[in-house]
Design a protein around this motif. Sequence first.
Motif, PDB file in Angstrom:
ATOM      1  N   ALA A  59       0.856  -1.180   0.000  1.00  0.00           N
ATOM      2  CA  ALA A  59       0.000   0.000   0.000  1.00  0.00           C
ATOM      3  C   ALA A  59       0.892   1.229   0.000  1.00  0.00           C
ATOM      4  CB  ALA A  59      -0.923   0.002   1.223  1.00  0.00           C
ATOM      5  N   LEU A  60       0.424   2.298  -0.616  1.00  0.00           N
ATOM      6  CA  LEU A  60       1.215   3.514  -0.708  1.00  0.00           C
ATOM      7  C   LEU A  60       1.239   4.264   0.615  1.00  0.00           C
ATOM      8  CD1 LEU A  60       0.003   4.866  -4.165  1.00  0.00           C
ATOM      9  CD2 LEU A  60       2.307   4.069  -3.626  1.00  0.00           C
ATOM     10  N   THR A  61       2.406   4.766   0.974  1.00  0.00           N
ATOM     11  CA  THR A  61       2.540   5.693   2.088  1.00  0.00           C
ATOM     12  C   THR A  61       2.117   7.086   1.590  1.00  0.00           C
ATOM     13  OG1 THR A  61       4.803   6.274   1.510  1.00  0.00           O
ATOM     14  CG2 THR A  61       4.496   4.364   2.982  1.00  0.00           C
ATOM     15  N   PRO A  62       1.967   8.075   2.482  1.00  0.00           N
ATOM     16  CA  PRO A  62       1.680   9.434   2.002  1.00  0.00           C
ATOM     17  C   PRO A  62       2.723   9.936   1.002  1.00  0.00           C
ATOM     18  CG  PRO A  62       1.233   9.287   4.341  1.00  0.00           C
ATOM     19  CD  PRO A  62       1.858   7.970   3.952  1.00  0.00           C
ATOM     20  N   ALA A  63       4.006   9.668   1.281  1.00  0.00           N
ATOM     21  CA  ALA A  63       5.041  10.059   0.331  1.00  0.00           C
ATOM     22  C   ALA A  63       4.877   9.305  -0.984  1.00  0.00           C
ATOM     23  CB  ALA A  63       6.428   9.807   0.920  1.00  0.00           C
ATOM     24  N   GLY A  64       4.510   8.038  -0.877  1.00  0.00           N
ATOM     25  CA  GLY A  64       4.303   7.235  -2.076  1.00  0.00           C
ATOM     26  C   GLY A  64       3.159   7.750  -2.928  1.00  0.00           C
ATOM     27  N   GLN A  65       2.084   8.220  -2.287  1.00  0.00           N
ATOM     28  CA  GLN A  65       0.956   8.764  -3.041  1.00  0.00           C
ATOM     29  C   GLN A  65       1.386   9.970  -3.867  1.00  0.00           C
ATOM     30  OE1 GLN A  65      -2.091   9.538  -0.141  1.00  0.00           O
ATOM     31  NE2 GLN A  65      -2.399   7.385   0.348  1.00  0.00           N
ATOM     32  N   VAL A  66       2.179  10.835  -3.266  1.00  0.00           N
ATOM     33  CA  VAL A  66       2.672  12.005  -3.994  1.00  0.00           C
ATOM     34  C   VAL A  66       3.565  11.569  -5.150  1.00  0.00           C
ATOM     35  CG1 VAL A  66       4.133  14.063  -3.834  1.00  0.00           C
ATOM     36  CG2 VAL A  66       2.506  13.538  -1.998  1.00  0.00           C
TER      37      VAL A  66
END
Length: 301
Positions: A59-66
């Motif tokens: 699952a994406l982290t907040p940094a990953g989402q960006v």
Amino acid sequence: MAEFTLAGLRVVHQVAAAGSFTRAAEVLGYTQSAISRQVAATEAAAGAPIFDRRRRGVALTPAGQVLVRRAGEILADLAATELELAGLRDRLAGRLAVGSYPTAAMALVPRAMAEVTAGHPGLAVVVEEASTPALVRRLRTGRLEVAVIGVGHGLPDYDLSELRQTAVLQGDLLVVVPDTHRFAGHDRITVSDLAHEQWVAGDGAAGEPQFGAWPTLSDPHIAHTARGWSTRLGLVAAGLGITVIPDLALPALPRGVRAVAVTDSHWPGRATVVVTRPSPSAQAQAMVAALQNQAVSLHDA
């Protein structure tokens, strides 16, 4: 200092779309260790973890989402640049046969067709709508050059051996209700909220995957079945039941209905994948690039 690379951004974007390192490796034709190295290098450049590693995938982290959002924009711009340069070198012409499963044909495929034909007026793109099994058969027999299919939880394990695969969108399901329904004012509901609803389900030939009730709901009440989406959504708008629809079809929803998200930790989602023969034509490659570009636009809308 670590820097971002196109290879790393492409891998991270594919992992996010596929939901796992293993699936991304299969789609890209990489080893799993190569995927892991690219992800690690990109995380080093980002200065933060991109994925939460879980037992059933990532699952994406907040940094990953960006990062994944920006990576999608960069890759789409690159694909558009390559397409524009190809147009300068050699204007594509002729006929391109594209096949699509019905919900991708509601918005994603028509938008990609419009993008391709705008850039290449001499190219005539025709679309066939069919179930995923039929599309794979037609691709293998040469009736299609590009097939847009759905893969994932609850669908058969299609034989895609010796075919080239490009995951373009990791999608979710929504429920569609009449705009007078008690759920219409909600942004999100739970599976338990759906327990006593009447459902409008898909109806097709034997062996063709269909959308029924919410996939993890026990003992749903199927009130009506219909083959086409227009009929299904018409039944919903008339207050005769509710239905499920992939989020990529949201732009094509008619008046009189509302889409509502469902919180369900047991539903892992599905992916939209573009399949071609191993060495696709320049026309087919242009269509794949347009599908990637439009998938980013739909996801960000």
